[in-house]
Design a protein around this motif. Structure first.
Motif, PDB file in Angstrom:
ATOM      1  N   ASN A 210       0.829  -1.211   0.000  1.00 50.27           N
ATOM      2  CA  ASN A 210       0.000   0.000   0.000  1.00 50.27           C
ATOM      3  C   ASN A 210       0.859   1.254   0.000  1.00 50.27           C
ATOM      4  O   ASN A 210       0.570   2.229  -0.688  1.00 50.27           O
ATOM      5  CB  ASN A 210      -0.926   0.023   1.222  1.00 50.27           C
ATOM      6  CG  ASN A 210      -2.040  -0.992   1.061  1.00 50.27           C
ATOM      7  OD1 ASN A 210      -2.312  -1.451  -0.046  1.00 50.27           O
ATOM      8  ND2 ASN A 210      -2.669  -1.353   2.158  1.00 50.27           N
ATOM      9  N   THR A 211       1.928   1.221   0.781  1.00 48.51           N
ATOM     10  CA  THR A 211       2.805   2.380   0.846  1.00 48.51           C
ATOM     11  C   THR A 211       3.454   2.629  -0.514  1.00 48.51           C
ATOM     12  O   THR A 211       3.554   3.763  -0.971  1.00 48.51           O
ATOM     13  CB  THR A 211       3.911   2.156   1.906  1.00 48.51           C
ATOM     14  OG1 THR A 211       3.267   1.753   3.098  1.00 48.51           O
ATOM     15  CG2 THR A 211       4.733   3.391   2.152  1.00 48.51           C
ATOM     16  N   LEU A 212       3.888   1.545  -1.156  1.00 52.12           N
ATOM     17  CA  LEU A 212       4.546   1.704  -2.454  1.00 52.12           C
ATOM     18  C   LEU A 212       3.565   2.117  -3.544  1.00 52.12           C
ATOM     19  O   LEU A 212       3.925   2.804  -4.489  1.00 52.12           O
ATOM     20  CB  LEU A 212       5.237   0.395  -2.866  1.00 52.12           C
ATOM     21  CG  LEU A 212       6.411  -0.050  -1.986  1.00 52.12           C
ATOM     22  CD1 LEU A 212       6.878  -1.437  -2.386  1.00 52.12           C
ATOM     23  CD2 LEU A 212       7.575   0.937  -2.084  1.00 52.12           C
ATOM     24  N   MET A 213       2.316   1.664  -3.397  1.00 52.85           N
ATOM     25  CA  MET A 213       1.322   1.981  -4.431  1.00 52.85           C
ATOM     26  C   MET A 213       0.792   3.395  -4.307  1.00 52.85           C
ATOM     27  O   MET A 213       0.547   4.062  -5.301  1.00 52.85           O
ATOM     28  CB  MET A 213       0.129   1.017  -4.319  1.00 52.85           C
ATOM     29  CG  MET A 213       0.433  -0.373  -4.796  1.00 52.85           C
ATOM     30  SD  MET A 213      -1.054  -1.298  -5.209  1.00 52.85           S
ATOM     31  CE  MET A 213      -1.953  -1.308  -3.711  1.00 52.85           C
ATOM     32  N   GLY A 214       0.537   3.818  -3.084  1.00 50.02           N
ATOM     33  CA  GLY A 214      -0.149   5.096  -2.909  1.00 50.02           C
ATOM     34  C   GLY A 214      -1.630   4.853  -3.133  1.00 50.02           C
ATOM     35  O   GLY A 214      -1.991   3.945  -3.890  1.00 50.02           O
ATOM     36  N   THR A 215      -2.501   5.635  -2.505  1.00 48.90           N
ATOM     37  CA  THR A 215      -3.933   5.347  -2.545  1.00 48.90           C
ATOM     38  C   THR A 215      -4.527   5.404  -3.947  1.00 48.90           C
ATOM     39  O   THR A 215      -5.384   4.619  -4.284  1.00 48.90           O
ATOM     40  CB  THR A 215      -4.710   6.323  -1.650  1.00 48.90           C
ATOM     41  OG1 THR A 215      -4.071   7.579  -1.778  1.00 48.90           O
ATOM     42  CG2 THR A 215      -4.738   5.872  -0.220  1.00 48.90           C
ATOM     43  N   GLU A 216      -4.006   6.315  -4.746  1.00 50.40           N
ATOM     44  CA  GLU A 216      -4.547   6.483  -6.093  1.00 50.40           C
ATOM     45  C   GLU A 216      -4.494   5.178  -6.895  1.00 50.40           C
ATOM     46  O   GLU A 216      -5.475   4.735  -7.457  1.00 50.40           O
ATOM     47  CB  GLU A 216      -3.657   7.512  -6.779  1.00 50.40           C
ATOM     48  CG  GLU A 216      -4.272   8.294  -7.882  1.00 50.40           C
ATOM     49  CD  GLU A 216      -3.171   9.158  -8.458  1.00 50.40           C
ATOM     50  OE1 GLU A 216      -3.028   9.132  -9.670  1.00 50.40           O
ATOM     51  OE2 GLU A 216      -2.442   9.795  -7.678  1.00 50.40           O
ATOM     52  N   ILE A 217      -3.304   4.583  -6.872  1.00 54.29           N
ATOM     53  CA  ILE A 217      -3.096   3.367  -7.643  1.00 54.29           C
ATOM     54  C   ILE A 217      -3.847   2.206  -7.001  1.00 54.29           C
ATOM     55  O   ILE A 217      -4.345   1.318  -7.663  1.00 54.29           O
ATOM     56  CB  ILE A 217      -1.582   3.041  -7.732  1.00 54.29           C
ATOM     57  CG1 ILE A 217      -0.800   4.249  -8.197  1.00 54.29           C
ATOM     58  CG2 ILE A 217      -1.333   1.859  -8.647  1.00 54.29           C
ATOM     59  CD1 ILE A 217      -1.118   4.699  -9.607  1.00 54.29           C
ATOM     60  N   GLN A 218      -3.947   2.265  -5.697  1.00 53.42           N
ATOM     61  CA  GLN A 218      -4.630   1.183  -4.991  1.00 53.42           C
ATOM     62  C   GLN A 218      -6.065   1.052  -5.505  1.00 53.42           C
ATOM     63  O   GLN A 218      -6.554  -0.037  -5.752  1.00 53.42           O
ATOM     64  CB  GLN A 218      -4.632   1.484  -3.503  1.00 53.42           C
ATOM     65  CG  GLN A 218      -5.161   0.339  -2.671  1.00 53.42           C
ATOM     66  CD  GLN A 218      -5.137   0.706  -1.201  1.00 53.42           C
ATOM     67  OE1 GLN A 218      -4.736   1.814  -0.838  1.00 53.42           O
ATOM     68  NE2 GLN A 218      -5.555  -0.204  -0.374  1.00 53.42           N
ATOM     69  N   SER A 246       7.301  -0.097 -11.930  1.00 55.77           N
ATOM     70  CA  SER A 246       7.607  -1.517 -11.742  1.00 55.77           C
ATOM     71  C   SER A 246       6.316  -2.268 -11.429  1.00 55.77           C
ATOM     72  O   SER A 246       5.268  -1.666 -11.210  1.00 55.77           O
ATOM     73  CB  SER A 246       8.651  -1.717 -10.653  1.00 55.77           C
ATOM     74  OG  SER A 246       8.337  -0.941  -9.558  1.00 55.77           O
ATOM     75  N   LEU A 247       6.413  -3.590 -11.436  1.00 51.90           N
ATOM     76  CA  LEU A 247       5.198  -4.404 -11.325  1.00 51.90           C
ATOM     77  C   LEU A 247       5.239  -5.291 -10.092  1.00 51.90           C
ATOM     78  O   LEU A 247       6.279  -5.878  -9.784  1.00 51.90           O
ATOM     79  CB  LEU A 247       5.081  -5.289 -12.566  1.00 51.90           C
ATOM     80  CG  LEU A 247       5.006  -4.502 -13.868  1.00 51.90           C
ATOM     81  CD1 LEU A 247       5.725  -5.235 -14.982  1.00 51.90           C
ATOM     82  CD2 LEU A 247       3.563  -4.224 -14.226  1.00 51.90           C
ATOM     83  N   MET A 248       4.117  -5.382  -9.422  1.00 47.22           N
ATOM     84  CA  MET A 248       4.053  -6.208  -8.224  1.00 47.22           C
ATOM     85  C   MET A 248       3.017  -7.296  -8.457  1.00 47.22           C
ATOM     86  O   MET A 248       1.892  -7.018  -8.860  1.00 47.22           O
ATOM     87  CB  MET A 248       3.640  -5.316  -7.049  1.00 47.22           C
ATOM     88  CG  MET A 248       3.887  -5.883  -5.703  1.00 47.22           C
ATOM     89  SD  MET A 248       5.603  -6.315  -5.357  1.00 47.22           S
ATOM     90  CE  MET A 248       6.275  -4.789  -4.744  1.00 47.22           C
ATOM     91  N   LEU A 249       3.420  -8.530  -8.229  1.00 44.00           N
ATOM     92  CA  LEU A 249       2.495  -9.662  -8.365  1.00 44.00           C
ATOM     93  C   LEU A 249       1.992 -10.037  -6.981  1.00 44.00           C
ATOM     94  O   LEU A 249       2.786 -10.214  -6.070  1.00 44.00           O
ATOM     95  CB  LEU A 249       3.261 -10.865  -8.918  1.00 44.00           C
ATOM     96  CG  LEU A 249       3.282 -11.094 -10.410  1.00 44.00           C
ATOM     97  CD1 LEU A 249       4.181 -12.261 -10.742  1.00 44.00           C
ATOM     98  CD2 LEU A 249       1.881 -11.373 -10.894  1.00 44.00           C
ATOM     99  N   ASP A 250       0.715 -10.158  -6.836  1.00 48.65           N
ATOM    100  CA  ASP A 250       0.180 -10.528  -5.518  1.00 48.65           C
ATOM    101  C   ASP A 250      -1.065 -11.383  -5.738  1.00 48.65           C
ATOM    102  O   ASP A 250      -2.099 -10.878  -6.126  1.00 48.65           O
ATOM    103  CB  ASP A 250      -0.172  -9.253  -4.740  1.00 48.65           C
ATOM    104  CG  ASP A 250      -0.610  -9.569  -3.315  1.00 48.65           C
ATOM    105  OD1 ASP A 250      -0.169 -10.599  -2.777  1.00 48.65           O
ATOM    106  OD2 ASP A 250      -1.392  -8.784  -2.758  1.00 48.65           O
ATOM    107  N   THR A 251      -0.935 -12.685  -5.544  1.00 50.96           N
ATOM    108  CA  THR A 251      -2.108 -13.550  -5.683  1.00 50.96           C
ATOM    109  C   THR A 251      -2.432 -14.140  -4.317  1.00 50.96           C
ATOM    110  O   THR A 251      -1.542 -14.278  -3.482  1.00 50.96           O
ATOM    111  CB  THR A 251      -1.849 -14.720  -6.663  1.00 50.96           C
ATOM    112  OG1 THR A 251      -0.969 -15.651  -6.032  1.00 50.96           O
ATOM    113  CG2 THR A 251      -1.245 -14.258  -7.966  1.00 50.96           C
ATOM    114  N   PRO A 252      -3.690 -14.480  -4.080  1.00 45.47           N
ATOM    115  CA  PRO A 252      -4.042 -15.019  -2.772  1.00 45.47           C
ATOM    116  C   PRO A 252      -3.213 -16.266  -2.431  1.00 45.47           C
ATOM    117  O   PRO A 252      -2.725 -16.415  -1.322  1.00 45.47           O
ATOM    118  CB  PRO A 252      -5.520 -15.382  -2.922  1.00 45.47           C
ATOM    119  CG  PRO A 252      -6.010 -14.540  -4.047  1.00 45.47           C
ATOM    120  CD  PRO A 252      -4.841 -14.354  -4.966  1.00 45.47           C
TER     121      PRO A 252
END
Ligand SMILES: Nc1nc2c(ncn2[C@@H]2O[C@H](COP(=O)(O)OP(=O)(O)OP(=O)(O)O)[C@@H](O)[C@H]2O)c(=O)[nH]1
Ligand SMILES: [Zn+2]
Length: 353
Positions: A210-218, A246-252
């Motif tokens: 969340n910190t790296l994304m920032g709310t807008e991108i979230q 850059s790209l972040m992968l996050d799957t459950p």
């Protein structure tokens, strides 16, 4: 920078794509929801489906996963996926001997960030296990010690990890004080590269993301998709483009990417110093346990190699051997069960019961 490069396209994929014709397009899988896929393409997001022939010709683990580059034919607002390009690597678990059970959680990862919290989560044996797993999957690791605001001497923990002698970088972070975040952004988050966050529950993966994304991108990370009844549901994209490109992968599933040794091969060493020392053992197939002339054990005695590294090596090797033994046993039982069932059906036919 072209769209493709922005999403991680590189010469590796380029070489594998050249076999396809121009009437087909290429895109990257962002989300998998059941049989439906969301593909990021040069003209935006597209919903995708796997073509029948691909479905029939591939094993489950070869079908598209988050992070895959796929070749598709666009018809209207649908993309028919006809091929999955070879993967650079895959975050997977493999069941012993039964490749049927291989489970791929995500693919094409440039760096795995292994998080450990400086609260009660800090554990060097577990950390080494993650390192071992990630290196065995051919993924480059970065160790992040989170919540460094919670202890008075975070450098002491950092030092303990460095002392283990793995070649990967280690950094301290805190989302409370902001420590390490700039360093992460500037030194480790590279444009067009793909990252995953791994670590126990509660270690701070979401907070960091969340910190790296920032709310807008979230907010942009969530998409609304219509289900078969026309109702809209919100799905979270599993491949997220961060503000710096850059790209972040996050799957459950990745969240549960646990600490199991499930390689079919015996535990590799995955430690540069240990590997170097092993070359000097008297026996080339030394197990570094009780053989004479073992350079690894000698290095433990002289203090040259940390005892913890050796203990971790022994533990992982033993687990791996146990795992492979049980794989052999399972194979043997399956063979026996197959034979018994064939015999039973033969008797049934013969005796007509
Ligand atoms: N003091 C402190 N607390 C933190 C820090 N990072 C995260 N936390 C707290 O740790 C708790 C767990 O953080 P999460 O980000 O939800 O952890 P997670 O790894 O995503 O957890 P799962 O979703 O269960 O995998 C939350 O209460 C956070 O506020 C930090 O740097 N310092
Ligand atoms: Zn040895």
């Amino acid at each position: 920078m072209s769209f493709l490069t922005q999403y991680g396209w590189n010469p590796f994929f380029e070489n594998n794509y050249s076999a396809h014709t121009l009437s087909e397009s290429v895109g990257r899988i962002c989300t998998v929801f059941g049989q439906r896929y969301q593909i990021i393409t040069a003209s935006g997001y597209l919903e995708g489906e796997v073509s029948g022939s691909l479905l029939n010709s591939k094993e489950a683990w070869d079908l598209p996963k988050v992070g895959d580059w796929v070749v598709f034919i666009a018809t209207g607002d649908m993309g028919y996926i006809i091929d999955v390009l070879p993967r650079q690597n895959e975050l997977s678990r493999k069941s012993p001997g039964r490749s049927m059970e291989k489970q791929v959680l995500a693919t094409n990862i440039d760096q795995a960030w292994i998080l450990q919290g400086l609260d009660r989560d800090f554990n060097l044996m577990r950390l080494q296990r993650y390192l071992y797993q990630i290196c065995s999957l051919d993924i480059s690791p970065l160790v992040i010690l989170t919540k460094c605001d919670l202890v008075s001497n975070p450098e002491h923990y950092l030092e303990q990890v460095i002392q283990l002698g793995y070649t990967c970088p280690v950094i301290l972070t805190s989302i409370q004080t902001g420590q390490g975040l700039e360093e992460l952004r500037k030194l480790y988050l590279n444009v067009g590269k793909t990252y995953v966050l791994l670590g126990s529950s509660g270690v701070g993966k979401s907070s960091l993301l969340n910190t790296l994304m920032g709310t807008e991108i979230q907010l942009a990370g969530s998409v609304s998709t219509a289900n078969s009844k026309g109702r809209h549901t919100t799905t979270t994209r599993n491949l997220i483009l961060l503000p710096n490109g850059s790209l972040m992968l996050d799957t459950p599933g990745m969240r549960e990417f646990g600490v199991t040794v499930d390689q079919e091969t015996a535990a590799g060493l995955q430690h540069p110093q240990l590997e170097e020392l092993a070359l000097h053992c008297h026996f080339h197939d030394c197990t570094h346990q009780d053989e004479p002339g073992c350079a690894v054990r000698e290095a433990i005695h002289t203090g040259e190699l940390p005892l913890l590294v050796y203990q971790s090596y022994l533990k992982l090797t033993k687990e791996s051997q146990r795992f492979n033994l049980s794989a052999d046993e399972r194979r043997r039982r399956n063979k026996l069960a197959g034979r018994l069932s064939r015999e039973a059906s033969m008797y049934r036919k013969r005796d007509k019961y």
